[in-house]
Design an enzyme around this catalytic site. Structure first.
Site, mmCIF file in Angstrom:
data_model
loop_
_atom_site.group_PDB
_atom_site.id
_atom_site.type_symbol
_atom_site.label_atom_id
_atom_site.label_comp_id
_atom_site.label_asym_id
_atom_site.label_seq_id
_atom_site.Cartn_x
_atom_site.Cartn_y
_atom_site.Cartn_z
ATOM 1 N N GLY A 61 28.437 12.612 10.859
ATOM 2 C CA GLY A 61 26.766 11.895 10.491
ATOM 3 C C GLY A 61 26.278 12.044 11.700
ATOM 4 O O GLY A 61 26.706 13.311 11.925
ATOM 5 N N ASP A 97 40.945 18.592 17.077
ATOM 6 C CA ASP A 97 39.789 19.349 16.758
ATOM 7 C C ASP A 97 38.921 19.632 17.563
ATOM 8 O O ASP A 97 38.217 19.160 18.441
ATOM 9 C CB ASP A 97 38.291 18.186 16.136
ATOM 10 C CG ASP A 97 37.099 18.966 15.528
ATOM 11 O OD1 ASP A 97 37.203 20.265 15.435
ATOM 12 O OD2 ASP A 97 36.500 18.660 15.050
ATOM 13 N N LEU A 139 20.201 13.312 18.271
ATOM 14 C CA LEU A 139 20.190 13.707 19.433
ATOM 15 C C LEU A 139 21.836 15.158 18.339
ATOM 16 O O LEU A 139 21.191 16.637 19.536
ATOM 17 C CB LEU A 139 21.280 13.285 20.171
ATOM 18 C CG LEU A 139 21.202 12.389 20.900
ATOM 19 C CD1 LEU A 139 22.132 11.456 21.600
ATOM 20 C CD2 LEU A 139 19.638 12.906 22.251
ATOM 21 N N GLY A 140 21.930 14.767 17.326
ATOM 22 C CA GLY A 140 22.735 16.034 17.078
ATOM 23 C C GLY A 140 22.827 15.523 15.826
ATOM 24 O O GLY A 140 23.171 14.079 14.810
ATOM 25 N N LYS A 141 24.695 16.181 15.391
ATOM 26 C CA LYS A 141 25.312 16.422 14.224
ATOM 27 C C LYS A 141 26.847 15.868 14.678
ATOM 28 O O LYS A 141 27.307 17.444 15.112
ATOM 29 C CB LYS A 141 24.892 16.792 12.852
ATOM 30 C CG LYS A 141 23.601 16.678 11.972
ATOM 31 C CD LYS A 141 23.805 17.520 10.749
ATOM 32 C CE LYS A 141 22.759 16.666 10.112
ATOM 33 N NZ LYS A 141 22.800 15.852 9.541
ATOM 34 N N VAL A 201 24.026 11.782 15.220
ATOM 35 C CA VAL A 201 23.773 10.990 16.278
ATOM 36 C C VAL A 201 22.956 10.299 17.289
ATOM 37 O O VAL A 201 21.924 11.412 17.333
ATOM 38 C CB VAL A 201 24.662 11.654 17.917
ATOM 39 C CG1 VAL A 201 24.709 11.030 19.030
ATOM 40 C CG2 VAL A 201 26.477 12.007 16.811
#
Length: 471
Positions: A69, A178, A63-65, A71
């Protein structure tokens, strides 16, 4: 978007003043049926199940970063549960432990909530969270061919603000550190969820762990006043949310080297201060129909990114402001009522009616209520009925506020008695006073002759009554 230069070991302290034990999460499932939902079930998944659900962490499931880490999409429980699995490339980092700790204590429809965790063969932990099928807010604002309209943007901003409010209102509070558009995910219903708690801190700013944690965050969103651990507060999240709100308004990235200045704050702040709100609107969509909504959004964003943290609004105030903007944009009835209120607040020019037709309101004098009286005849009709001339004395009441002219009571009394003695039937005109500035409405001086054959006694009483009413 780059990160502030600090490694994971220094950015998150491993000490836990709240004595959190990971094994305690296995016992929470016995309390998951409580009506207050204070405790919720956190599952410990077998690593083999997570590996199978992600097709061995294949590229098709990627799915992505995240911040610490990659995902992957996982179909668990025979496909009944779709989740997202965060997997670190190395051994378990403090970020992973920190995210599990915080998400095990906070839960909200506005957050990407924790479902459980797993442990791989290298003793590294994998985080299992709710799956968000519609990507991130960053993709929606900056990569979509059809960017969302103003109503949708305000709705999403309000949902993120509620997530921040929920974190800050927790006991102890949670500071995300964040907040950015790539960490806001869109769920299956199109709602915004705040995720990625790897840099979050749970505790009061006076706590030892908060004081010993160096600053961390994403460049462009990081509070410029957050230079030392002691500078951290909930207002640091407010600054980051202000940057996010400027993204909603302008469609620009927090930092974009294609513009000068590249920082969205340095570009937008002078325009907002000068009142040029249209200049910061996203040119890809039509401006808001109501300029008041645009002004409130821009001013709110400017307040959130103030250099002095104490002057920034609380998360609860941000929620209230966005709710009012949402009403302005989405409710025609609200706009109509607001415009009507503005019109009613303007002074109304009073145009007096003709003396013969104007109806005056009744009021109280002391404890007595004035009875309703008929309209006041004009000055010409009064002269004709009384047989008066232009030379008759005219007196104004000192206590009335209008210019109603009446004959003197002494003249009226003598004229009426003389006509009665001459055997003439005369109907006295109704004489009425307008509203008094000092005592409300004066009693009416209406005179009615009930007995045409009354004697001298009745005439004396009538004269006395007139003299009392018109001193």
């Amino acid at each position: 978007m780059g990160y502030l230069s600090c490694n994971a070991e220094s950015s998150i302290a491993t000490c836990d003043p709240y004595n959190w034990d990971l094994t305690r999460t296995r016992k929470l499932k016995h309390n998951s049926k409580k009506p207050n939902n204070k405790h919720f079930e956190i599952r410990e998944f077998d690593y083999s199940d997570l590996k199978s659900a992600t097709d061995s962490f294949s590229a098709e499931s990627f799915l992505g970063k995240g911040s610490h880490g990659s995902v992957y999409r996982a179909a668990l429980d025979g496909g009944k549960l779709v989740a997202a699995v965060k997997r670190t490339t190395t051994a378990t980092t403090p970020d992973t432990e920190n995210e599990i700790e915080i998400l095990s204590r906070v839960r909200s429809p506005r957050l990407v909530n924790l479902l459980g965790f797993g442990v791989d063969f290298n003793e590294g932990k994998l985080i299992v969270v709710e799956f968000m099928p519609n990507g991130s807010l960053y993709d929606l604002l900056h990569k979509s061919s059809k960017p969302p309209g103003w109503g949708r943007r305000v709705q999403l901003a309000l949902q993120v603000a509620r997530a921040v409010q929920h974190l800050h209102a927790s006991n102890p509070p949670v500071i995300h550190r964040d907040i950015k558009s790539s960490n806001v995910l869109i769920d299956g219903d199109g709602n915004a969820r705040l995720g990625d708690f790897g840099l979050a801190l749970r505790g009061h700013v006076e706590d030892v762990r908060v004081k010993c944690t160096p600053p961390a965050g994403t460049l462009g969103y990081l509070d410029p006043g957050y230079l030392a651990p002691g500078d951290l507060s909930a207002k640091s999240d407010v600054f980051s949310f202000g940057i996010l709100l400027l993204e909603f308004i302008s469609g620009r990235n927090a930092i974009d080297m294609n513009y000068s200045p590249p920082s969205v704050v340095d570009w937008a702040a002078p325009l907002i201060k000068g009142g040029d709100y249209a200049a910061i609107c996203d040119p890809r969509i039509p401006p808001p129909k109501d300029p008041l909504a645009m002004r409130r959004l821009a001013v709110l964003a400017a307040r959130c990114v103030r250099s002095t943290a104490e002057k920034r609004p609380e998360a609860s105030e941000i929620v209230d402001c966005l709710r009012s903007v949402k009403k302005i944009m989405s409710s025609p009835i609200w706009n109509h009522l607001r415009q009507r209120a503005i019109q009613l607040s303007k002074p109304i020019k009073y145009e007096p009616l003709d003396d013969a037709t104007e109806i005056l309101k009744t009021s109280r004098v002391g404890s007595r209520r004035n009875r309703k009286v008929s309209s006041v005849p004009s000055a010409d009709s009064s002269k004709e009925a009384m047989g008066s001339s232009d030379k008759d004395p005219v007196v104004r009441s000192k206590s009335v506020g209008s210019a109603v002219e009446i004959k003197t009571c002494t003249f009226n009394s003598i004229f009426f008695v003389n006509q009665r003695r001459a055997g003439l039937a005369v109907k006295m005109p109704t004489v009425r006073l307008s509203k008094s500035r000092s005592m409300g409405m004066l009693p009416s001086t209406r005179v009615a002759v009930r007995n045409p054959n009354a004697g001298e006694l009745e005439e004396s009483k009538l004269l006395l009554n007139l003299e009392r009413r018109c001193p």
